[in-house]
Design a protein around this motif. Structure first.
Motif: not given
Length: 287
Positions: A121-123, A264-268, A68-76
């Protein structure tokens, strides 16, 4: 240990794009989300926000969520199966998503990317996919094409390790990649940091048993650990080598971990059929 980029598969990616009428990029996927997410509550002690998949993906025993990775309103989110791997693009506020097949381009077409895809990882335009012993595959999200069976994203190059290391998971944090090893049988449980372009890896011996994902925020590490399909998972936090366990912090079957610095969130994401959630928790709740 070093991670060294292989030559880019530029000609093969260009040929794939030509074959399918040109690149459409991840933006096209974001405008064509054909499946519905559902807001829900997940079984864990930490206050959280959670989403789950549509009925078919919640129950599917061929495909297993991993990274999982997150950028703004989107996650992959990455998934693996016996036949290949894929990623899903999620629009969290809209509660919609779409699958995209990961492939390795060849001179005369493409083949499934057969990797565990245990972390993402998404950047920007780059997507990093953990490939276990092989290293880390790198995609350019602008390379997405639309084939006859749906969207396809080819890999461009591999970050290859100079020494044996199990790339069970990967995350993009700041300007670096965080990598780590899964172990449940007395082997190595190392963590590492490396520039996103590759280079020397700062390897640490501070991992935990059954580690599934890790991020680093300042000098503090956060590591998910699974306790099987029935018991909620743990998050370990603290300086490397001195991690403290937060039991039942995340639902059963936690996999990769991502850090959303903006909020400041952790995602899983969790993997077991009928127990599949995408979960966000406040990092401050975990030290």
């Amino acid at each position: 240990m070093h991670l060294t980029p292989t030559p880019e598969l530029a000609a093969e990616v260009d040929a794939l794009a030509t074959r399918y009428g040109g690149r459409v990029g991840l933006d096209a996927v974001a405008g064509d989300l054909d499946r519905r997410l559902r807001r829900t509550v997940a079984p864990c002690r930490t206050p959280h926000r959670a989403w789950t998949w549509d009925r078919a993906d919640r129950r599917d025993r061929r495909w297993w969520p991993q990274g999982v990775s997150v950028e703004g309103r989107h996650a992959v989110v990455s998934w693996y199966s016996d036949t290949g791997s894929r990623v899903s693009l999620l629009d969290l506020p809209a509660r919609r998503y779409q699958h995209v097949e990961l492939v390795r381009p060849t001179a005369d077409g493409h083949e499934p990317l057969r990797v565990h895809a245990g972390g993402l990882g998404w950047h920007g335009h780059r997507l990093f996919v953990a490939a276990t012993r092989a290293g880390v595959w790198v995609c350019d999200t602008r390379d997405v094409v639309r084939g006859p069976d749906g969207y396809v994203l080819p890999v461009r190059l591999l970050l290859e390790p100079s020494e044996p290391f199990r790339f069970s998971f990967v995350a993009h944090v700041g300007e670096e990649l965080v990598v780590g090893e899964y172990d449940n049988a007395g082997g190595t449980r190392r963590l590492g940091r490396v520039a996103a372009e590759g280079g020397p890896v700062d390897v640490l011996d501070g991992g935990v048993r059954r580690a599934q994902g890790a991020v680093r925020v300042g000098e503090r590490w956060y590591v998910t650990a699974s306790h099987g399909p029935r018991r909620p998972g743990s998050v370990w936090s603290g300086p490397a080598g001195r991690l403290r366990e937060h039991r039942w912090a995340v639902p059963m079957g936690p996999e990769d971990l991502a850090y959303d610095a903006e909020r400041d969130l952790l995602w899983t994401v969790t993997e077991h059929p009928r127990r599949r959630w995408v979960v966000a928790v406040r990092r401050s709740r975990l030290g």
